[in-house]
Design a protein around this motif. Structure first.
Motif, mmCIF file in Angstrom:
data_model
loop_
_atom_site.group_PDB
_atom_site.id
_atom_site.type_symbol
_atom_site.label_atom_id
_atom_site.label_comp_id
_atom_site.label_asym_id
_atom_site.label_seq_id
_atom_site.Cartn_x
_atom_site.Cartn_y
_atom_site.Cartn_z
ATOM 1 N N CYS A 57 23.694 8.573 59.049
ATOM 2 C CA CYS A 57 24.746 7.558 58.999
ATOM 3 C C CYS A 57 24.873 7.127 57.543
ATOM 4 N N GLY A 58 25.876 7.664 56.833
ATOM 5 C CA GLY A 58 25.989 7.387 55.406
ATOM 6 C C GLY A 58 24.787 7.938 54.672
ATOM 7 N N GLU A 59 24.145 7.082 53.878
ATOM 8 C CA GLU A 59 22.970 7.503 53.115
ATOM 9 C C GLU A 59 21.688 7.327 53.916
ATOM 10 N N TYR A 60 21.799 6.772 55.118
ATOM 11 C CA TYR A 60 20.619 6.515 55.926
ATOM 12 C C TYR A 60 20.431 7.630 56.943
ATOM 13 N N GLY A 61 19.178 7.961 57.215
ATOM 14 C CA GLY A 61 18.897 9.004 58.187
ATOM 15 C C GLY A 61 17.784 8.620 59.128
ATOM 16 N N GLY A 62 17.780 9.240 60.285
ATOM 17 C CA GLY A 62 16.733 9.025 61.276
ATOM 18 C C GLY A 62 16.626 10.254 62.151
ATOM 19 N N SER A 63 16.075 10.081 63.316
ATOM 20 C CA SER A 63 15.871 11.179 64.249
ATOM 21 C C SER A 63 16.530 10.856 65.585
ATOM 22 N N GLY A 64 16.562 11.826 66.462
ATOM 23 C CA GLY A 64 17.089 11.637 67.806
ATOM 24 C C GLY A 64 16.615 12.772 68.697
ATOM 25 N N TRP A 65 16.862 12.644 69.996
ATOM 26 C CA TRP A 65 16.430 13.690 70.926
ATOM 27 C C TRP A 65 17.408 13.790 72.092
ATOM 28 N N GLY A 66 17.519 14.998 72.640
ATOM 29 C CA GLY A 66 18.440 15.241 73.728
ATOM 30 C C GLY A 66 17.837 14.898 75.076
ATOM 31 N N LEU A 67 18.594 14.183 75.880
ATOM 32 C CA LEU A 67 18.168 13.759 77.223
ATOM 33 C C LEU A 67 19.152 14.260 78.273
ATOM 34 N N ILE A 191 3.377 7.884 61.726
ATOM 35 C CA ILE A 191 4.788 8.213 61.550
ATOM 36 C C ILE A 191 5.227 7.725 60.178
ATOM 37 N N ASN A 192 6.412 8.149 59.767
ATOM 38 C CA ASN A 192 6.952 7.778 58.463
ATOM 39 C C ASN A 192 8.411 7.369 58.611
ATOM 40 N N GLY A 193 8.979 6.841 57.518
ATOM 41 C CA GLY A 193 10.396 6.539 57.504
ATOM 42 C C GLY A 193 11.191 7.764 57.884
ATOM 43 N N GLY A 194 12.235 7.600 58.682
ATOM 44 C CA GLY A 194 13.010 8.723 59.188
ATOM 45 C C GLY A 194 12.609 9.136 60.586
ATOM 46 N N SER A 195 11.431 8.670 61.032
ATOM 47 C CA SER A 195 10.964 9.002 62.379
ATOM 48 C C SER A 195 11.631 8.160 63.454
ATOM 49 N N SER A 196 12.326 7.101 63.048
ATOM 50 C CA SER A 196 13.031 6.261 64.017
ATOM 51 C C SER A 196 13.955 7.101 64.882
ATOM 52 N N GLY A 197 13.848 6.938 66.200
ATOM 53 C CA GLY A 197 14.661 7.709 67.123
ATOM 54 C C GLY A 197 13.994 8.979 67.599
ATOM 55 N N GLY A 198 12.843 9.312 67.030
ATOM 56 C CA GLY A 198 12.101 10.485 67.472
ATOM 57 C C GLY A 198 11.535 10.296 68.865
ATOM 58 N N VAL A 199 11.149 11.397 69.495
ATOM 59 C CA VAL A 199 10.694 11.349 70.874
ATOM 60 C C VAL A 199 9.176 11.391 70.942
ATOM 61 N N VAL A 200 8.639 10.766 71.977
ATOM 62 C CA VAL A 200 7.198 10.755 72.242
ATOM 63 C C VAL A 200 6.969 11.397 73.605
ATOM 64 N N VAL A 201 6.093 12.397 73.671
ATOM 65 C CA VAL A 201 5.822 13.088 74.929
ATOM 66 C C VAL A 201 4.332 13.066 75.229
#
Length: 245
Positions: A57-67, A191-201
């Motif tokens: 999103c602009g200059e900001y980045g994160g993570s995500g996962w498919g559900l 975890i580190n910056g950018g891991s926001s939105g990552g999945v935990v299993v």
């Protein structure tokens, strides 16, 4: 990623969670011990990696996962991330999602909800956004965990902000170390910056939740926080009621 430098445990309050979307799930036939690392770690990493994405999103980045799951008797499919990852793009647009092969995917914001935890009013943390990928098939995870026992094994999957141009994928492992009730669960998996939105299993490949914050590792050994699927389904219910933003 935001950092929480302090939180306390609540012993009396357990939030009322919407379980309608989880009602169809049955006890897993997988007999893998939840307290041990999976026997086939390579296959687990490959499956989860395919369903883990970078979100920009602009200059900001994160993570995500498919559900992919069921809600209200029908199948729904979303890319799950944190609301704080995409908030700057709510009005301006410009969301970009990349898969593990570096393919840029067009994303549409379906709904989001961001509420900070409020101990005084027993309000649980909510930090989710639901995206829809247009014109491309989304790699998804569909097995959702019904149990989150303290001390059980887990793995995180995300794209930390090491090098956005390359897209460095990362997995970390640890255990569920605590349930904070209003701030989700903690883990000692780093975890580190950018891991926001990552999945935990868990060790059975079932989704435990979504990373949303970290503690200062200089102050706490439990470095990461994640929100479980009950909270996620509250946001899915909101999306079904309100439609796209």
């Amino acid at each position: 990623m935001k950092s929480l430098s302090f939180f306390k445990f609540a012993s009396a309050f357990v939030p009322i969670a919407l379980l309608a979307g989880l009602a169809h799930a049955e006890e897993s036939p997988n007999q893998q011990d939840l307290f041990e690392q999976p026997k086939d770690m390579e296959s687990l990493v490959e499956e989860v990696r395919n369903a883990t994405y970078q979100v920009f999103c602009g200059e900001y980045g994160g993570s995500g996962w498919g559900l992919k799951t069921e809600y209200g008797g029908k199948e729904v499919e979303y890319l799950v991330t944190n609301a704080h990852v995409i908030e700057d793009c709510v009005k301006t647009g410009g969301l970009i999602v990349e898969d593990r092969w570096g393919n840029a995917l067009k994303a549409k914001l379906i709904n989001y909800w961001h509420r900070d935890a409020d101990w005084d009013n027993s309000a649980a943390e909510i930090d989710f956004a639901l995206l829809e990928i247009e014109g491309r098939k989304l790699n998804t995870l569909s097995k959702l965990a019904m149990e989150l026992p303290i001390g059980s094994w887990l793995m995180t999957s995300s794209y930390p902000a090491i090098d956005w141009d390359v897209g460095v994928y990362s997995v970390t492992t640890g255990v569920i170390s605590a349930e904070t009730y209003v701030s989700g669960y903690t883990t000692d998996a780093p975890i580190n910056g950018g891991s926001s939105g990552g999945v935990v299993v868990n060790s059975r490949g079932e989704v435990l939740g979504t990373i949303y914050a970290s503690n200062d590792p200089g102050e706490y050994l439990d470095t990461a926080l994640f929100l479980d699927n009950r909270t996620l389904f509250e946001v899915i219910a909101k999306a079904q009621r309100e439609g796209s933003k």
